[in-house]
Enzyme design. Structure first.
Site, PDB file in Angstrom:
ATOM      1  N   HIS A 199      -5.752  -1.459   1.308  1.00  0.00           N
ATOM      2  CA  HIS A 199      -6.663  -2.541   0.925  1.00  0.00           C
ATOM      3  C   HIS A 199      -5.989  -3.915   0.981  1.00  0.00           C
ATOM      4  CE1 HIS A 199      -5.066  -1.965  -3.290  1.00  0.00           C
ATOM      5  NE2 HIS A 199      -5.217  -3.286  -3.317  1.00  0.00           N
ATOM      6  N   ASP A 245      -5.296   5.149   0.582  1.00  0.00           N
ATOM      7  CA  ASP A 245      -5.052   3.712   0.453  1.00  0.00           C
ATOM      8  C   ASP A 245      -3.600   3.352   0.776  1.00  0.00           C
ATOM      9  OD1 ASP A 245      -5.751   1.042   0.001  1.00  0.00           O
ATOM     10  OD2 ASP A 245      -5.266   1.151  -2.133  1.00  0.00           O
ATOM     11  N   SER A 287      -0.464  -4.780  -5.911  1.00  0.00           N
ATOM     12  CA  SER A 287      -0.873  -3.671  -5.054  1.00  0.00           C
ATOM     13  C   SER A 287       0.087  -3.495  -3.894  1.00  0.00           C
ATOM     14  CB  SER A 287      -2.277  -3.915  -4.490  1.00  0.00           C
ATOM     15  OG  SER A 287      -3.233  -3.821  -5.490  1.00  0.00           O
TER      16      SER A 287
END
Length: 195
Positions: free
Chosen positions: A13, A43, A116
């Site tokens: 992402h 992911d 992230s």
């Protein structure tokens, strides 16, 4: 960075929809990178930066940490620059509704937007997970952060490097409980077992 020749692991992402990818190094250099491959289900994305002889982190094993063990999260929260937060492993094998295929490590180390794709490290410096998600009513850390376990990351990046994608096996079956009507139609005395 998982290899000195510029191989980088991050979250899918983080790079989804990007036309150009640039990686900022700790010495403030920015270098171009290309996508080797990515996997939407886990992911995970694998990048290759055009740089050599970089210090790397070693992928370890999430089984090396237990609930209560200290961990460190590294990231770039809110674009402020590289920062480190510390916490503990709060839970293992946590399943999230949006990601039912991953047994996440849960941590109370501060993880915010910008963390992230960063590493979750054991105290010996090995990567035990890749930070990926938070639960937060405010959008900031409330001590509910989640990391993809290193074993999952390892298996995914091996396939991404080899094929640029992940190939998964599946069984084309489904099951249902036999109802009295089905049992009668199939000549069963009782509706037992699975159909």
């Amino acid at each position: 960075m998982i290899r000195a020749d510029g191989l980088i692991v991050t979250n899918r992402h983080v790079i989804a929809g990007a036309r150009v990818i640039r990686v900022r190094l700790t010495d403030a250099r920015e270098v171009p990178a290309t996508i080797v491959g990515s996997d939407a289900i886990t992911d995970i994305a694998l990048l290759k930066a055009k740089v050599d002889h970089l210090p790397v982190l070693r992928l370890g094993s999430s089984s090396a940490v237990a609930v209560g063990d200290a961990v460190i999260a590294i990231g770039n929260p809110f674009g402020l620059g590289q920062s480190v937060s510390a916490g503990i492993v709060s839970a293992r094998g946590r399943i999230l509704e949006d990601d039912p295929y991953i047994d996440f490590l849960q941590t109370d180390a501060a993880i915010n937007r910008g963390n992230s794709g960063g590493p979750l490290l054991a105290l010996d410096g090995t990567v035990v997970g890749v930070t990926s998600a938070i639960f937060s009513p405010s959008g900031g850390s409330v001590g509910l952060g989640f990391a993809i376990p290193a074993e999952t990351v390892s298996s995914i990046i091996g396939q991404l490097e080899a094929h640029g994608r992940v190939e998964r096996g599946y069984l084309g079956i489904s099951a249902q409980e036999p109802t009295p009507v089905l049992a009668k139609a199939l000549g069963m005395k009782k509706p037992t077992g699975a159909l």
